[in-house]
Design a protein around this motif. Structure first.
Motif, PDB file in Angstrom:
ATOM      1  N   ASN A  56      71.772  57.115  48.008  1.00 41.73           N
ATOM      2  CA  ASN A  56      70.451  56.718  47.523  1.00 41.73           C
ATOM      3  C   ASN A  56      69.798  55.791  48.540  1.00 41.73           C
ATOM      4  O   ASN A  56      70.460  54.922  49.121  1.00 41.73           O
ATOM      5  CB  ASN A  56      70.569  56.016  46.175  1.00 41.73           C
ATOM      6  CG  ASN A  56      71.098  56.938  45.091  1.00 41.73           C
ATOM      7  OD1 ASN A  56      71.117  58.157  45.231  1.00 41.73           O
ATOM      8  ND2 ASN A  56      71.537  56.363  43.991  1.00 41.73           N
ATOM      9  N   ARG A 116      66.803  59.422  45.620  1.00 43.24           N
ATOM     10  CA  ARG A 116      68.123  59.195  45.045  1.00 43.24           C
ATOM     11  C   ARG A 116      68.580  60.428  44.271  1.00 43.24           C
ATOM     12  O   ARG A 116      67.764  61.259  43.859  1.00 43.24           O
ATOM     13  CB  ARG A 116      68.127  57.990  44.115  1.00 43.24           C
ATOM     14  CG  ARG A 116      67.291  58.173  42.863  1.00 43.24           C
ATOM     15  CD  ARG A 116      67.376  56.966  41.967  1.00 43.24           C
ATOM     16  NE  ARG A 116      66.412  57.074  40.861  1.00 43.24           N
ATOM     17  CZ  ARG A 116      66.296  56.188  39.911  1.00 43.24           C
ATOM     18  NH1 ARG A 116      67.064  55.110  39.897  1.00 43.24           N
ATOM     19  NH2 ARG A 116      65.414  56.340  38.943  1.00 43.24           N
ATOM     20  N   GLU A 118      69.596  62.326  41.099  1.00 41.23           N
ATOM     21  CA  GLU A 118      69.014  62.134  39.772  1.00 41.23           C
ATOM     22  C   GLU A 118      69.983  61.394  38.863  1.00 41.23           C
ATOM     23  O   GLU A 118      71.114  61.831  38.665  1.00 41.23           O
ATOM     24  CB  GLU A 118      68.644  63.485  39.144  1.00 41.23           C
ATOM     25  CG  GLU A 118      67.948  63.316  37.823  1.00 41.23           C
ATOM     26  CD  GLU A 118      67.461  64.649  37.249  1.00 41.23           C
ATOM     27  OE1 GLU A 118      66.645  64.601  36.327  1.00 41.23           O
ATOM     28  OE2 GLU A 118      67.905  65.703  37.709  1.00 41.23           O
ATOM     29  N   PRO A 119      69.551  60.240  38.337  1.00 38.61           N
ATOM     30  CA  PRO A 119      70.417  59.479  37.426  1.00 38.61           C
ATOM     31  C   PRO A 119      70.532  60.184  36.071  1.00 38.61           C
ATOM     32  O   PRO A 119      69.760  61.101  35.751  1.00 38.61           O
ATOM     33  CB  PRO A 119      69.713  58.139  37.285  1.00 38.61           C
ATOM     34  CG  PRO A 119      68.311  58.365  37.726  1.00 38.61           C
ATOM     35  CD  PRO A 119      68.293  59.585  38.596  1.00 38.61           C
ATOM     36  N   ASP A 120      71.493  59.750  35.261  1.00 38.13           N
ATOM     37  CA  ASP A 120      71.724  60.368  33.955  1.00 38.13           C
ATOM     38  C   ASP A 120      70.476  60.426  33.092  1.00 38.13           C
ATOM     39  O   ASP A 120      70.255  61.388  32.369  1.00 38.13           O
ATOM     40  CB  ASP A 120      72.846  59.624  33.206  1.00 38.13           C
ATOM     41  CG  ASP A 120      74.203  59.844  33.850  1.00 38.13           C
ATOM     42  OD1 ASP A 120      74.362  60.864  34.563  1.00 38.13           O
ATOM     43  OD2 ASP A 120      75.086  59.012  33.661  1.00 38.13           O
TER      44      ASP A 120
END
Length: 125
Positions: A56, A116, A118-120
């Motif tokens: 990220n 970044r 992809e976050p949850d």
């Protein structure tokens, strides 16, 4: 009989038939990007200078020559990546799916400042 046919017949009769060898050319391969990286390119179509990103990156202003410069992208990871127009994963975002490459157009052409995985909770989280 045409001169081509006469020439062919003469070549066959004398055993001197020349056959052109197949030509090999090196094909241009856009979006060259190592496995498990996302790559940004200075030009459309995966051309020009390339930045290989594995982690990220909250602010491309710290990466000389890359803030607001990318014109295309390729994601060679198995995760979605989020591209943001502002630092620290803020502002308008674009999702780049695994195994895909695309030109950055409209609001994203030369406008990516952070990126970044992809976050949850999704890119907007």
């Amino acid at each position: 009989m045409s001169w081509v046919a006469k020439g062919f017949a003469a070549a066959v009769a004398t055993g001197f038939l020349l056959v052109a060898a197949p030509q090999t050319t090196t094909a241009f391969s856009p979006y060259e990007c190592p496995d498990e990286f996302i790559c940004l390119y200075h030009d459309h179509g995966g051309a020009g200078s390339k930045l290989e990103v594995h982690d990220n990156t909250s602010d491309l202003r710290g990466v000389t020559g890359w803030n607001d410069k990318a014109r295309s992208v390729f994601n060679s990871t198995s995760d979605d990546w989020c591209l943001y127009r502002d630092e620290n994963y803020k502002g308008e975002f674009k999702i780049v799916s695994p195994g895909s490459g695309t030109n950055l157009v409209g609001n994203f052409d030369r406008s990516v400042t952070s990126l970044r995985q992809e976050p949850d909770g999704g890119c907007a989280a």
